[in-house]
Design a protein around this motif. Structure first.
Motif, short mmCIF file in Angstrom:
data_model
loop_
_atom_site.label_atom_id
_atom_site.label_comp_id
_atom_site.label_asym_id
_atom_site.label_seq_id
_atom_site.Cartn_x
_atom_site.Cartn_y
_atom_site.Cartn_z
N PHE A 157 46.01 37.35 37.09
CA PHE A 157 45.21 38.42 37.68
C PHE A 157 45.43 39.70 36.88
O PHE A 157 46.57 40.04 36.53
N PHE A 158 44.33 40.40 36.59
CA PHE A 158 44.40 41.62 35.80
C PHE A 158 43.73 42.76 36.55
O PHE A 158 42.56 42.66 36.94
N LEU A 159 44.48 43.83 36.75
CA LEU A 159 43.95 45.01 37.41
C LEU A 159 43.24 45.89 36.38
O LEU A 159 43.77 46.13 35.29
N GLY A 160 42.03 46.35 36.70
CA GLY A 160 41.28 47.16 35.76
C GLY A 160 40.33 48.11 36.48
O GLY A 160 40.37 48.23 37.71
N ASP B 114 34.43 34.55 27.17
CA ASP B 114 34.95 33.98 28.42
C ASP B 114 34.37 34.74 29.63
O ASP B 114 34.20 35.95 29.60
N THR B 115 34.06 34.00 30.69
CA THR B 115 33.57 34.61 31.92
C THR B 115 34.63 34.45 33.02
O THR B 115 35.41 33.50 33.01
N PHE B 116 34.63 35.38 33.96
CA PHE B 116 35.60 35.37 35.05
C PHE B 116 35.05 36.18 36.21
O PHE B 116 34.01 36.83 36.09
N SER B 117 35.72 36.13 37.34
CA SER B 117 35.27 36.85 38.53
C SER B 117 36.19 38.04 38.81
O SER B 117 37.37 38.01 38.47
N ILE B 118 35.61 39.08 39.43
CA ILE B 118 36.34 40.29 39.75
C ILE B 118 36.12 40.62 41.22
O ILE B 118 34.98 40.61 41.70
N ALA B 119 37.19 40.92 41.93
CA ALA B 119 37.10 41.39 43.31
C ALA B 119 37.11 42.92 43.30
O ALA B 119 38.05 43.53 42.79
N ILE B 120 36.05 43.52 43.85
CA ILE B 120 35.93 44.99 43.86
C ILE B 120 36.58 45.52 45.13
O ILE B 120 36.07 45.30 46.23
N ALA C 91 36.96 48.53 46.53
CA ALA C 91 36.26 49.51 47.35
C ALA C 91 35.06 48.93 48.08
O ALA C 91 34.54 49.54 49.02
N LEU C 92 34.61 47.74 47.65
CA LEU C 92 33.45 47.10 48.28
C LEU C 92 33.90 45.86 49.06
O LEU C 92 33.23 44.83 49.03
N HIS C 93 35.04 45.98 49.72
CA HIS C 93 35.57 44.90 50.58
C HIS C 93 35.78 43.61 49.80
O HIS C 93 35.45 42.51 50.26
N ASN C 94 36.31 43.76 48.56
CA ASN C 94 36.63 42.62 47.69
C ASN C 94 35.41 41.76 47.35
O ASN C 94 35.52 40.55 47.18
N LYS C 95 34.27 42.41 47.25
CA LYS C 95 33.06 41.72 46.81
C LYS C 95 33.29 41.14 45.42
O LYS C 95 33.84 41.80 44.54
N LEU C 96 32.87 39.88 45.20
CA LEU C 96 33.09 39.22 43.92
C LEU C 96 31.89 39.40 43.00
O LEU C 96 30.74 39.33 43.43
N VAL C 97 32.18 39.65 41.73
CA VAL C 97 31.14 39.80 40.72
C VAL C 97 31.65 39.15 39.44
O VAL C 97 32.85 39.16 39.15
N ASN C 98 30.75 38.56 38.67
CA ASN C 98 31.14 37.89 37.43
C ASN C 98 30.97 38.82 36.23
O ASN C 98 30.09 39.69 36.21
N ALA C 99 31.84 38.63 35.23
CA ALA C 99 31.79 39.44 34.02
C ALA C 99 32.09 38.54 32.81
O ALA C 99 32.66 37.46 32.95
N PRO D 98 31.57 54.47 39.01
CA PRO D 98 32.55 54.56 37.92
C PRO D 98 33.94 54.89 38.46
O PRO D 98 34.09 55.70 39.37
N GLY D 99 34.94 54.22 37.92
CA GLY D 99 36.32 54.47 38.35
C GLY D 99 36.80 53.54 39.44
O GLY D 99 38.00 53.53 39.74
N TYR D 100 35.89 52.76 40.06
CA TYR D 100 36.34 51.78 41.06
C TYR D 100 37.27 50.77 40.39
O TYR D 100 37.06 50.38 39.24
N THR D 101 38.31 50.37 41.11
CA THR D 101 39.24 49.39 40.59
C THR D 101 38.83 47.98 41.02
O THR D 101 38.16 47.79 42.03
N GLY D 102 39.26 47.03 40.23
CA GLY D 102 38.97 45.63 40.54
C GLY D 102 40.16 44.76 40.18
O GLY D 102 41.06 45.17 39.44
N LEU D 103 40.17 43.55 40.70
CA LEU D 103 41.21 42.57 40.38
C LEU D 103 40.52 41.35 39.79
O LEU D 103 39.80 40.63 40.48
N ALA D 104 40.74 41.15 38.49
CA ALA D 104 40.10 40.05 37.78
C ALA D 104 40.95 38.79 37.91
O ALA D 104 42.15 38.81 37.66
N GLU D 105 40.30 37.70 38.31
CA GLU D 105 40.98 36.39 38.37
C GLU D 105 40.56 35.59 37.15
O GLU D 105 39.40 35.23 37.01
#
Length: 349
Positions: free
Chosen positions: A44-47, A229-235, A237-245, A277-284
Motif C-alpha cells: 500500500f502506498f500513500l499519495g 501497471d494499473t492499480f486501485s486507489i481508495a480516496i 475524503a470520498l469515503h474510500n471510493k475506489l478509482v483505477n490509475a 487537488p491535494g486529496y490523499t489516497g491509499l494505493a493498493e
C-alpha cells in the motif's frame, strides 16, 4: 479373602490408573499440511492527487482590483471574466497613447478621403475595381488601428475601456475548470507578469476532469513496479471510493534521509466527481502474484541465519527440522519452492 489376592487387586488398579494417566499426558502434536493457493504480494502506498492542468491567473497589466467576478468552487470556461482592474494613469503612458490616437485618427481621415475619391472614379470607369478594393482594405485596416489606439488611450486615461471584450484590464480564464481559490480582494494592488517577475496571482483554476496520483516507492519494491501497471486507489475524503490509475512515469528521488526512492506518477483513468487537488489516497498495488502455489502458513516457518526451516512430524511423532526454499508471501501464507510435499505434516508453531 487372603492378603495375596488383595495385594494383586491393588496392583491391578494401580496399573490401570497409570495407563490412563499416561494416555492423558500424551497429546497429539498439532500439525498442518501444505496446500495449493493463489498468493498475491500486495503493498500500500500513500499519495496525493494532482490536477493534470492547473493555471495561475495573473494580470497582463498592473493596477487595482476593481471587481472580482468569481469565487472558490465556481465553474468557469475559457474567456470567462475573472476580474477587472482599475489602472492608475501614468503621465508618460497617457501622452504616448494620446499621440498614437492622434496619428491613427489623422491616418483614418486620410484613408476615408482616398476611398471616397476612388468610389467616384470607379463609378466613372476611370479606375479598375482592384484599385477600389485596395483603398477599401486600407480603410478597414485604418479603422482597426484607430480602434486599438482609442482603446489603449481610454485605459491609460481612466483605467477602463469602452470595448470591454478586448480590454487588457479585464482578466479572463485561459482554461475551463473549477476555481480552486481566489487570492486577492477588491481594492488590492496587483502587478503584471513579465520577463522579470511572475506578477501577482489573482486566482487558481484547475481542470477537475483529469488527475494524476503521485506516490513514493522504495528501492526494495521498484523492481516489481513498471510503467503501464494499473492499480486501485481508495480516496479517503470520498469515503474510500475506489478509482483505477495507470503508471505513466517513474523518476529517481533522493530524500533528506539519504535513502533512494522513486516518485511514481499515475494517470487516473476516469473522471471522479468532487475529487480535489491535494486529496490523499491509499494505493493498493499487487507487486507479485502466483496461482496454485504450494504454500504454508508464514507463522510455521523458522528463520535462522537468513535460511528458512520447518519442523516435520515423521514416524513415531518424531520431529525433524528441514530447510526449505521460500517464494512470495502475502504476510499470512508463504510459497514453498523446495523440500516439501503436499502430504508432509508440519508442526504448528
Amino acid at each position: 479373602m487372603n492378603k495375596g489376592i488383595i495385594f494383586f487387586i491393588i496392583l491391578l488398579l494401580g496399573a490401570v490408573f497409570a495407563v490412563i494417566s499416561l494416555k492423558n499426558t500424551q497429546k497429539t502434536i498439532p500439525s498442518e499440511s501444505p496446500k495449493y493457493r493463489n498468493i498475491s504480494k500486495t503493498n500500500f502506498f500513500l499519495g496525493k492527487f494532482k490536477p493534470v492542468e492547473m493555471v495561475l491567473v495573473q494580470p497582463e497589466i498592473s493596477g487595482i482590483i476593481d471587481s472580482i467576478y468569481i469565487k472558490s468552487g465556481d465553474k468557469v470556461f475559457v474567456g470567462d471574466k475573472i476580474a477587472k482592474l482599475r489602472i492608475i494613469p501614468i503621465p508618460e503612458e497617457l501622452e504616448r497613447t494620446k499621440r498614437a490616437l492622434r496619428i491613427t485618427s489623422t491616418d483614418l481621415k486620410q484613408k476615408v478621403i482616398n476611398h471616397n475619391r476612388n468610389i467616384v472614379l470607379f463609378n466613372k470607369n476611370v479606375i479598375a475595381r482592384g484599385e477600389l478594393e485596395r483603398t477599401d482594405l486600407e480603410l478597414n485596416f485604418a479603422k482597426i488601428e484607430y480602434s486599438n489606439a482609442q482603446n489603449n488611450y481610454n485605459i491609460a486615461k481612466s483605467g477602463f475601456s469602452k470595448n470591454v471584450d478586448e480590454s487588457r484590464n479585464i482578466v479572463k480564464a485561459t482554461i475551463s475548470g473549477e476555481v480552486l481559490n481566489v487570492l486577492v480582494k477588491k481594492g488590492e494592488n496587483v502587478t503584471e507578469r513579465n520577463t522579470f517577475n511572475n506578477g501577482n496571482t489573482i486566482a487558481t483554476i484547475v481542470n477537475t476532469s483529469s488527475f494524476i496520483y503521485e506516490f513514493e516507492i522504495t528501492e526494495t519494491d521498484i523492481s516489481d513496479v513498471k510503467i503501464g501497471d494499473t492499480f486501485s486507489i481508495a480516496i479517503k475524503a470520498l469515503h474510500n471510493k475506489l478509482v483505477n490509475a495507470k503508471i505513466q512515469e517513474l523518476k529517481p528521488l533522493i530524500k533528506n534521509d539519504n535513502n533512494f526512492y522513486y516518485l511514481a506518477s499515475a494517470k487516473v483513468l476516469v473522471s471522479v466527481f468532487n475529487l480535489k487537488p491535494g486529496y490523499t489516497g491509499l494505493a493498493e498495488f499487487t507487486l507479485q502474484q502466483k496461482e496454485n502455489a504450494l504454500s504454508i502458513k508464514e507463522k510455521n516457518i523458522i528463520y535462522r541465519n537468513r535460511n528458512a526451516y520447518v519442523e516435520l512430524i515423521v514416524q513415531d511423532d518424531a520431529i525433524e527440522e528441514v530447510e526449505i526454499e521460500v517464494g512470495i508471501s502475502d504476510g499470512i501464507y508463504t510459497e514453498v519452492l523446495s523440500n516439501l510435499k503436499k502430504t508432509d505434516k508440519i508442526k504448528v508453531q
